[in-house]
Motif scaffolding. Structure first.
Motif, PDB file in Angstrom:
ATOM      1  N   GLY A  99     -10.393   4.944   0.700  1.00 37.90           N
ATOM      2  CA  GLY A  99     -11.182   6.086   1.120  1.00 37.90           C
ATOM      3  C   GLY A  99     -10.544   7.394   0.667  1.00 37.90           C
ATOM      4  N   PRO A 100     -11.062   8.526   1.147  1.00 34.40           N
ATOM      5  CA  PRO A 100     -10.500   9.832   0.794  1.00 34.40           C
ATOM      6  C   PRO A 100      -9.046   9.952   1.262  1.00 34.40           C
ATOM      7  CG  PRO A 100     -12.654  10.064   1.845  1.00 34.40           C
ATOM      8  CD  PRO A 100     -12.245   8.644   2.017  1.00 34.40           C
ATOM      9  N   SER A 101      -8.274  10.778   0.583  1.00 31.10           N
ATOM     10  CA  SER A 101      -6.880  10.972   0.951  1.00 31.10           C
ATOM     11  C   SER A 101      -6.760  11.543   2.357  1.00 31.10           C
ATOM     12  CB  SER A 101      -6.204  11.923  -0.045  1.00 31.10           C
ATOM     13  OG  SER A 101      -4.895  12.245   0.374  1.00 31.10           O
ATOM     14  N   ARG A 102      -5.819  10.987   3.123  1.00 35.94           N
ATOM     15  CA  ARG A 102      -5.580  11.451   4.488  1.00 35.94           C
ATOM     16  C   ARG A 102      -4.492  12.510   4.564  1.00 35.94           C
ATOM     17  NH1 ARG A 102      -9.365   9.828   8.268  1.00 35.94           N
ATOM     18  NH2 ARG A 102      -9.973   7.662   7.938  1.00 35.94           N
ATOM     19  N   GLY A 103      -3.721  12.636   3.511  1.00 38.05           N
ATOM     20  CA  GLY A 103      -2.613  13.583   3.539  1.00 38.05           C
ATOM     21  C   GLY A 103      -1.449  13.051   2.731  1.00 38.05           C
TER      22      GLY A 103
ATOM     23  N   TRP B 254      -5.336   4.087   7.242  1.00 38.72           N
ATOM     24  CA  TRP B 254      -4.871   5.254   6.484  1.00 38.72           C
ATOM     25  C   TRP B 254      -5.383   5.211   5.043  1.00 38.72           C
ATOM     26  CZ3 TRP B 254      -2.241   9.728   7.479  1.00 38.72           C
ATOM     27  CH2 TRP B 254      -1.728  10.422   6.366  1.00 38.72           C
ATOM     28  N   TRP B 255      -5.466   4.003   4.464  1.00 41.77           N
ATOM     29  CA  TRP B 255      -5.843   3.871   3.063  1.00 41.77           C
ATOM     30  C   TRP B 255      -7.342   3.664   2.848  1.00 41.77           C
ATOM     31  CZ3 TRP B 255      -1.279   1.665   4.977  1.00 41.77           C
ATOM     32  CH2 TRP B 255      -0.102   2.260   4.486  1.00 41.77           C
TER      33      TRP B 255
ATOM     34  N   LEU C 181       0.821  -1.203   0.000  1.00 37.12           N
ATOM     35  CA  LEU C 181       0.000   0.000   0.000  1.00 37.12           C
ATOM     36  C   LEU C 181       0.862   1.263   0.000  1.00 37.12           C
ATOM     37  CD1 LEU C 181      -2.747  -1.205   2.489  1.00 37.12           C
ATOM     38  CD2 LEU C 181      -3.086  -0.682   0.067  1.00 37.12           C
ATOM     39  N   GLU C 182       1.990   1.217   0.687  1.00 35.52           N
ATOM     40  CA  GLU C 182       2.920   2.351   0.672  1.00 35.52           C
ATOM     41  C   GLU C 182       3.542   2.539  -0.714  1.00 35.52           C
ATOM     42  OE1 GLU C 182       4.692   2.183   5.268  1.00 35.52           O
ATOM     43  OE2 GLU C 182       5.814   1.312   3.586  1.00 35.52           O
ATOM     44  N   ARG C 183       3.938   1.432  -1.315  1.00 35.85           N
ATOM     45  CA  ARG C 183       4.747   1.496  -2.529  1.00 35.85           C
ATOM     46  C   ARG C 183       3.914   1.721  -3.794  1.00 35.85           C
ATOM     47  NH1 ARG C 183       6.889   2.759  -6.015  1.00 35.85           N
ATOM     48  NH2 ARG C 183       8.804   2.137  -7.092  1.00 35.85           N
ATOM     49  N   PHE C 184       2.645   1.241  -3.800  1.00 37.24           N
ATOM     50  CA  PHE C 184       1.846   1.294  -5.022  1.00 37.24           C
ATOM     51  C   PHE C 184       0.544   2.067  -4.761  1.00 37.24           C
ATOM     52  CE2 PHE C 184       4.413  -2.616  -5.209  1.00 37.24           C
ATOM     53  CZ  PHE C 184       5.158  -2.338  -6.350  1.00 37.24           C
ATOM     54  N   PRO C 185       0.596   3.388  -4.891  1.00 41.22           N
ATOM     55  CA  PRO C 185      -0.591   4.213  -4.602  1.00 41.22           C
ATOM     56  C   PRO C 185      -1.747   3.986  -5.558  1.00 41.22           C
ATOM     57  CG  PRO C 185       1.178   5.536  -5.573  1.00 41.22           C
ATOM     58  CD  PRO C 185       1.763   4.189  -5.273  1.00 41.22           C
ATOM     59  N   SER C 186      -1.520   3.239  -6.637  1.00 37.71           N
ATOM     60  CA  SER C 186      -2.605   2.944  -7.581  1.00 37.71           C
ATOM     61  C   SER C 186      -3.600   1.935  -7.015  1.00 37.71           C
ATOM     62  CB  SER C 186      -2.023   2.392  -8.882  1.00 37.71           C
ATOM     63  OG  SER C 186      -1.237   1.225  -8.639  1.00 37.71           O
ATOM     64  N   ILE C 187      -3.255   1.243  -5.925  1.00 37.30           N
ATOM     65  CA  ILE C 187      -4.130   0.206  -5.362  1.00 37.30           C
ATOM     66  C   ILE C 187      -5.371   0.849  -4.747  1.00 37.30           C
ATOM     67  CG2 ILE C 187      -4.339  -1.549  -3.551  1.00 37.30           C
ATOM     68  CD1 ILE C 187      -1.340  -2.163  -4.038  1.00 37.30           C
ATOM     69  N   GLU C 188      -6.526   0.432  -5.227  1.00 36.49           N
ATOM     70  CA  GLU C 188      -7.799   0.990  -4.787  1.00 36.49           C
ATOM     71  C   GLU C 188      -8.604   0.046  -3.902  1.00 36.49           C
ATOM     72  OE1 GLU C 188      -9.117   4.000  -5.308  1.00 36.49           O
ATOM     73  OE2 GLU C 188      -7.359   4.732  -6.386  1.00 36.49           O
ATOM     74  N   ARG C 189      -8.248  -1.225  -3.916  1.00 31.94           N
ATOM     75  CA  ARG C 189      -9.014  -2.204  -3.130  1.00 31.94           C
ATOM     76  C   ARG C 189      -8.149  -3.417  -2.828  1.00 31.94           C
ATOM     77  NH1 ARG C 189     -13.566  -4.107  -7.415  1.00 31.94           N
ATOM     78  NH2 ARG C 189     -13.705  -1.854  -7.709  1.00 31.94           N
ATOM     79  N   ALA C 190      -8.578  -4.201  -1.865  1.00 32.34           N
ATOM     80  CA  ALA C 190      -7.868  -5.437  -1.526  1.00 32.34           C
ATOM     81  C   ALA C 190      -8.849  -6.445  -0.964  1.00 32.34           C
ATOM     82  CB  ALA C 190      -6.760  -5.168  -0.512  1.00 32.34           C
ATOM     83  N   LEU C 191      -8.540  -7.714  -1.199  1.00 38.20           N
ATOM     84  CA  LEU C 191      -9.209  -8.824  -0.513  1.00 38.20           C
ATOM     85  C   LEU C 191      -8.145  -9.870  -0.282  1.00 38.20           C
ATOM     86  CD1 LEU C 191     -11.975  -9.939   0.518  1.00 38.20           C
ATOM     87  CD2 LEU C 191     -11.978 -11.338  -1.560  1.00 38.20           C
ATOM     88  N   VAL C 192      -7.863 -10.151   0.983  1.00 36.76           N
ATOM     89  CA  VAL C 192      -6.796 -11.085   1.308  1.00 36.76           C
ATOM     90  C   VAL C 192      -7.278 -12.119   2.313  1.00 36.76           C
ATOM     91  CG1 VAL C 192      -4.918  -9.480   0.776  1.00 36.76           C
ATOM     92  CG2 VAL C 192      -5.892  -9.513   3.088  1.00 36.76           C
ATOM     93  N   MET C 193      -6.705 -13.305   2.188  1.00 34.02           N
ATOM     94  CA  MET C 193      -6.963 -14.373   3.136  1.00 34.02           C
ATOM     95  C   MET C 193      -5.794 -14.390   4.122  1.00 34.02           C
ATOM     96  SD  MET C 193      -8.329 -18.176   2.344  1.00 34.02           S
ATOM     97  CE  MET C 193      -7.280 -18.358   0.914  1.00 34.02           C
ATOM     98  N   VAL C 194      -6.119 -14.266   5.414  1.00 35.07           N
ATOM     99  CA  VAL C 194      -5.091 -14.198   6.441  1.00 35.07           C
ATOM    100  C   VAL C 194      -5.530 -15.021   7.650  1.00 35.07           C
ATOM    101  CG1 VAL C 194      -4.237 -11.902   5.765  1.00 35.07           C
ATOM    102  CG2 VAL C 194      -6.109 -12.096   7.421  1.00 35.07           C
TER     103      VAL C 194
END
Length: 295
Positions: A207-211, A176-177, A137-150
């Motif tokens: 969500g909306p940008s935090r800064g 933050w994201w 998420l830090e490295r690739f700001p193009s990411i808009e969504r995620a679904l992960v199995m953890v």
């Protein structure tokens, strides 16, 4: 080709592993999904048809094939060189024409992908799931969504809200994201080998940008400080970030945050206000430091 033939079944997964003389290793968190119905459920929930997706730890290709079947273009990041070499062959055989790029790399340190991903969908290695998520998420700001199995414990922590027993540093940081939510339980029986822990699906939509990035790093330092000594009041827990308890109290009061509260009572917006009220480069832990499950 029938729809069923485009995905892997349990027998085929074991045959592929035998071909590589592969014994799943805990070091790389290798537990392979062997149930096609679960794969399609994950892909359906992720809703990534036509999107550019980064998948971490594709393994033998169970989820990869589900994503490409749904029309996603996939960048699969695989640390095991044997699996990275076999995956393109498997996908080409099962789904000719599927859009796949395999990147042999450690997801914790990856800095570039063949394209800018719009989504993360993955069965994440459980021993590094939170650090991997935050790094991507830090490295690739193009990411808009995620679904992960953890691991279930980790998933509940990622989706936790302030004041809950599971709320901690990972909960505040990933917020933050955007907002995170649990998307369902996953049976242990769909894995090979069967893990000793329960699993869940957890996801977010941006969500909306935090800064800007500078504010994010300052906020994460505050979060690390608050949860590094979570049984202490904020004025004490943040003394290492701001130099003293008195200095931390001054910053907290400027931010409109009660210095006697503890970190688990604060939402991300509170941590952001504290970061904004303090100096631009407070002392303390590096914001890029690994995130521990126990905080």
């Amino acid at each position: 080709m029938s729809s069923a033939a485009t995905l892997l079944g349990g027998a085929e997964i074991r045959a592929l592993a035998a071909r590589l003389d592969l014994t799943p290793t805990k070091r790389w968190g290798q537990n392979f999904v062997v149930d096609a119905n679960t794969v399609r459920r994950i892909v359906r929930t992720a809703d990534v048809s036509g999107l550019d997706v980064v998948e971490v730890g594709p393994g033998l290709g169970s989820l990869t094939l589900g994503l490409t079947e749904a029309g996603a273009r996939v960048a699969a990041v695989e640390i095991d060189p044997r699996l990275a070499e076999l995956l393109p062959e498997t996908v080409a055989r099962k789904q000719p024409g599927a859009r796949l790029e395999v990147v042999e790399h450690d997801a914790l340190t990856i800095e570039a992908l063949p394209f800018s991903p719009q989504a993360i969908v993955a069965n994440l290695p459980y021993n590094v799931s939170v650090p991997v998520l935050i790094h991507l998420l830090e490295r690739f700001p193009s990411i808009e969504r995620a679904l992960v199995m953890v691991q279930a414990e980790v998933g509940h922590r990622l989706a936790a809200k302030p004041g809950s027993k599971t709320y901690g540093s990972p909960s505040a940081k990933v917020a933050w994201w955007g907002p995170w939510a649990l998307e369902g339980d996953v049976s242990r029986q769909i894995f090979w080998p069967i893990p000793g822990v329960d699993s869940v699906l957890v996801g977010f939509r941006r969500g909306p940008s935090r800064g800007d990035e500078a504010l994010r790093k300052r906020t994460f330092r505050v979060i690390d400080g608050a949860f590094g000594q979570r049984r202490k009041m904020l004025r004490q827990a943040l003394s290492g970030v701001y130099g003293s308890s008195a200095a931390a109290t001054e910053v907290l009061e400027r931010a409109g945050v009660d210095p006697t509260l503890r970190g688990e009572a604060l939402a991300l917006d509170d941590f952001i206000r504290i970061a904004q009220a303090g100096p631009t480069a407070p002392a303390g832990a590096d914001a890029s430091a690994p995130v521990l499950l126990e905080d």
